[in-house]
Design a protein around this motif. Structure first.
Motif, PDB file in Angstrom:
ATOM      1  N   THR A  92       0.837  -1.204   0.000  1.00  0.00           N
ATOM      2  CA  THR A  92       0.000   0.000   0.000  1.00  0.00           C
ATOM      3  C   THR A  92       0.869   1.251   0.000  1.00  0.00           C
ATOM      4  OG1 THR A  92      -1.687  -1.225   1.222  1.00  0.00           O
ATOM      5  CG2 THR A  92      -1.874   1.168   1.209  1.00  0.00           C
ATOM      6  N   ALA A  93       1.902   1.264   0.842  1.00  0.00           N
ATOM      7  CA  ALA A  93       2.825   2.403   0.861  1.00  0.00           C
ATOM      8  C   ALA A  93       3.527   2.548  -0.485  1.00  0.00           C
ATOM      9  CB  ALA A  93       3.849   2.224   1.981  1.00  0.00           C
ATOM     10  N   PHE A  94       3.913   1.429  -1.081  1.00  0.00           N
ATOM     11  CA  PHE A  94       4.592   1.446  -2.382  1.00  0.00           C
ATOM     12  C   PHE A  94       3.677   2.028  -3.454  1.00  0.00           C
ATOM     13  CE2 PHE A  94       6.492  -0.450  -6.220  1.00  0.00           C
ATOM     14  CZ  PHE A  94       7.840  -0.259  -5.981  1.00  0.00           C
ATOM     15  N   ALA A  95       2.381   1.697  -3.414  1.00  0.00           N
ATOM     16  CA  ALA A  95       1.429   2.236  -4.388  1.00  0.00           C
ATOM     17  C   ALA A  95       1.345   3.756  -4.281  1.00  0.00           C
ATOM     18  CB  ALA A  95       0.048   1.611  -4.165  1.00  0.00           C
ATOM     19  N   ILE A  96       1.358   4.269  -3.061  1.00  0.00           N
ATOM     20  CA  ILE A  96       1.359   5.730  -2.859  1.00  0.00           C
ATOM     21  C   ILE A  96       2.613   6.351  -3.451  1.00  0.00           C
ATOM     22  CG2 ILE A  96       1.661   7.499  -1.062  1.00  0.00           C
ATOM     23  CD1 ILE A  96      -1.208   6.785  -1.262  1.00  0.00           C
ATOM     24  N   LEU A  97       3.764   5.702  -3.256  1.00  0.00           N
ATOM     25  CA  LEU A  97       5.026   6.240  -3.777  1.00  0.00           C
ATOM     26  C   LEU A  97       5.064   6.204  -5.300  1.00  0.00           C
ATOM     27  CD1 LEU A  97       7.564   4.759  -1.194  1.00  0.00           C
ATOM     28  CD2 LEU A  97       6.638   7.075  -1.300  1.00  0.00           C
ATOM     29  N   LEU A  98       4.426   5.199  -5.906  1.00  0.00           N
ATOM     30  CA  LEU A  98       4.333   5.186  -7.374  1.00  0.00           C
ATOM     31  C   LEU A  98       3.545   6.387  -7.881  1.00  0.00           C
ATOM     32  CD1 LEU A  98       3.638   1.404  -8.142  1.00  0.00           C
ATOM     33  CD2 LEU A  98       5.762   2.659  -8.571  1.00  0.00           C
ATOM     34  N   LEU A  99       2.462   6.722  -7.198  1.00  0.00           N
ATOM     35  CA  LEU A  99       1.668   7.888  -7.595  1.00  0.00           C
ATOM     36  C   LEU A  99       2.427   9.187  -7.350  1.00  0.00           C
ATOM     37  CD1 LEU A  99      -1.883   6.820  -6.362  1.00  0.00           C
ATOM     38  CD2 LEU A  99      -1.119   7.099  -8.738  1.00  0.00           C
TER      39      LEU A  99
END
Length: 557
Positions: A92-99
């Protein structure tokens, strides 16, 4: 912070419990020793686990033990799909960083920019605060349980959002400290969905799982959906295995469905990013600072610490009977993931048992911890009769833990759950603790109400007070108490000599008095209940605190 300290402290336990493992250099020997770590779950009539070991960018060991489904004796293999619980958070944190890399948001953005339904608590809560558990938001699972939900009910994101929107206060000032809060990760998943225009499961499939080849991985947001090759979870009661049902239809802090084969691909991405880049990995590994300067104990979706002098990144997962553990040792290009389906499993033991096999030669020799020695010239002698007045069960009302003071062999003992320490007198009611690494002073005093209590000082820091029960009139606390924030009512009654609270779905909860107006319970959600009185001395409400909720208010009806 206590949660992070306990998790990292468990790393040392993992080493001590595996001293019987002989370190092996030959791969065949190592495989045999890994097998030994899982021998308790190697039979077809027990739940079990799957494990993958990744070294230098490739899987060097992967295997399954026990059964994924006891009713049909379906064996666990590396292709078995597990609910990985809180291992979900790093994705979930990684998905935020991709955005953020896409330029569509910033970690420093206010969550209310994307989810205006979050109450305005007077402080900006950033996406970074959500990701490193410094938001102050109350934990969603504790709120649900206190509102009357069972953890095997069907739980949806909509239900969680209802509770979030009804909150009137935070646990603490945003950014001031860490307190583990699943709520933050539910909000992060919703931010991903609103910013990307896709559901969170769709976004993670397209941007993370599919590019990495994690073809048997998904975020599971519909508890009625059929998943082929999934494991079911169990617990043991009276030596009989029983099903532990899980009906989550919510994602972000949990609900990652994954195999150890797929998780190995994720582990490799930290060392050689195919999705994201080195800058994103660095941010994911970094512990953001708190308001007062020191770094938080939590990075983004991971806990960073040291094991035998070696830097490690770890996280555990626990829902229903599922147990999961993931550890990375970057300096050795080593990672271990263990996914299990029995509630009594402690996969941290197996994970670090495997780490020991690969990196033991690099362990630093740790200095012995010095033991504080009190000044013998100040120690006095007290008879057992003088010591007896200090005996009792004591409770610390802020953190919600208990200690016992008792006499053993004419010596006053300070007893914890799993250990005890001798107290030697240096005054009529003042003692020094033996065998501790710090200078601990225990002073028995009476407060303004005459309640029996003591306070202890660690290296002369601010004293910590612990109380025994004074005179308590249970009838003062009976009646109906309602919380607007939970939309729930409890009825407090006296049964026998006990104060109890009754709830239609939760049943009866027993309370033990700590002192006047302060009670505790063995129920994890009611570790501290503080009753509030008006100017006339009448009880008009109470506030409740636990490991995920602080000072949640109930009004007496």
């Amino acid at each position: 912070m206590k949660r992070f300290t306990k998790v990292l402290g468990a790393l040392v336990i993992a080493l001590s419990l595996n001293q019987s493992v002989i370190y092996a250099q030959d791969s065949t020997e190592i495989e045999g020793q890994i097998d030994q770590l899982f021998e308790d779950w190697s039979r077809p009539n027990t739940p079990g686990a799957a494990v993958s070991v990744i070294k230098d960018g490739q899987v060097v060991y992967t295997k399954g033990f026990g059964s994924a489904n006891l009713e049909y004796n379906i064996p666990i293999t590396p292709k078995t799909i597990f609910h990985a619980a809180s291992l979900s958070k790093q994705f979930t944190a990684f998905a935020i960083l991709l955005l953020e890399e896409d330029g569509k948001l910033s970690l420093d953005d206010d969550v209310r920019k994307y989810i205006p339904e979050v109450p305005d608590f007077g402080k900006t809560i950033t996406l970074k605060n959500l990701a490193n558990h410094s938001s102050g938001l109350r934990d969603q699972w504790r709120l649900l349980e206190m509102a009357g939900w069972r953890m095997d009910d069907v739980i949806t994101s909509e239900s969680i959002f209802q509770l979030i929107e009804s909150q009137n206060a935070l646990n603490f000032t945003t950014g001031a400290q860490n307190m583990y809060s699943n709520t933050g990760y539910t909000l992060l998943a919703e931010v991903v969905a609103r910013v990307s225009g896709k559901s969170f499961p769709e976004f993670t499939k397209e941007r993370i799982f599919k590019p990495l080849g994690m073809l048997n991985t998904q975020f599971y947001d519909d508890c009625e959906k059929i998943v082929v090759n999934r494991a079911y979870s169990y617990h043991s009661a009276d030596s009989v295995y029983k099903k532990s049902n899980l009906n989550f239809s919510t994602v972000g802090p949990t609900s990652l469905f994954v195999t150890v084969e797929d998780f190995a691909l994720w582990a490799m991405n930290f060392e050689n990013p195919k999705v994201g880049n080195a800058a994103i990995i660095k941010t994911l590994n970094t512990r953001p600072p708190l308001n007062n300067g020191p770094s938080a104990g939590y990075a983004l979706g991971q806990i960073r610490g040291f094991y035998q002098g070696i830097e490690v990144f770890v996280h555990s997962g626990s829902d229903a009977g599922f147990r999961a553990y993931f550890v990375r040792v970057p300096a050795h290009n080593l990672a271990v993931v263990v996914l299990g389906n029995l509630s009594s499993m402690t996969p941290i033991i197996q994970a670090f048992g495997i780490v020991n096999l690969f990196v033991s030669d690099s362990f630093k020799e740790l200095d012995a911890i010095p033991i504080f020695e009190p000044d013998e010239s100040k120690i006095i002698s007290l008879e057992s009769a003088a010591l007896k007045k200090f005996e009792g069960d004591y409770f610390e009302p802020l953190e919600g833990y208990s200690r016992k003071i008792n006499i053993k062999n004419d010596t006053l003992m300070f007893s914890r759950t799993d250990s005890e320490s001798k107290l030697v007198p240096v005054g009529p009611s003042t003692f020094k603790m033996l065998g501790d690494s710090e200078d601990v002073t225990v002073e028995f005093v009476a407060n303004k109400n005459g309640d029996k209590h003591f306070q202890f000082y660690i290296n002369d820091r601010v004293p910590i007070a612990m109380f025994t029960t004074g005179e308590v009139k249970l009838e003062d606390y009976t009646g109906k108490f309602y919380s607007e924030e939970l939309m729930a009512e409890y009825v407090f009654e006296i049964e026998g000599d006990k104060l109890v609270a009754k709830h239609l779905q939760l049943g009866t909860i027993e309370f033990e008095p700590v002192q006047k107006d302060v009670f505790t319970s063995k129920n994890r959600n009611y570790k501290k209940a503080l009753f509030i009185r008006d100017s006339n001395g009448l009880v008009i409400g109470l506030v409740v605190s636990n490991g995920g909720v602080v000072n949640l208010k109930f009004d007496k009806q």
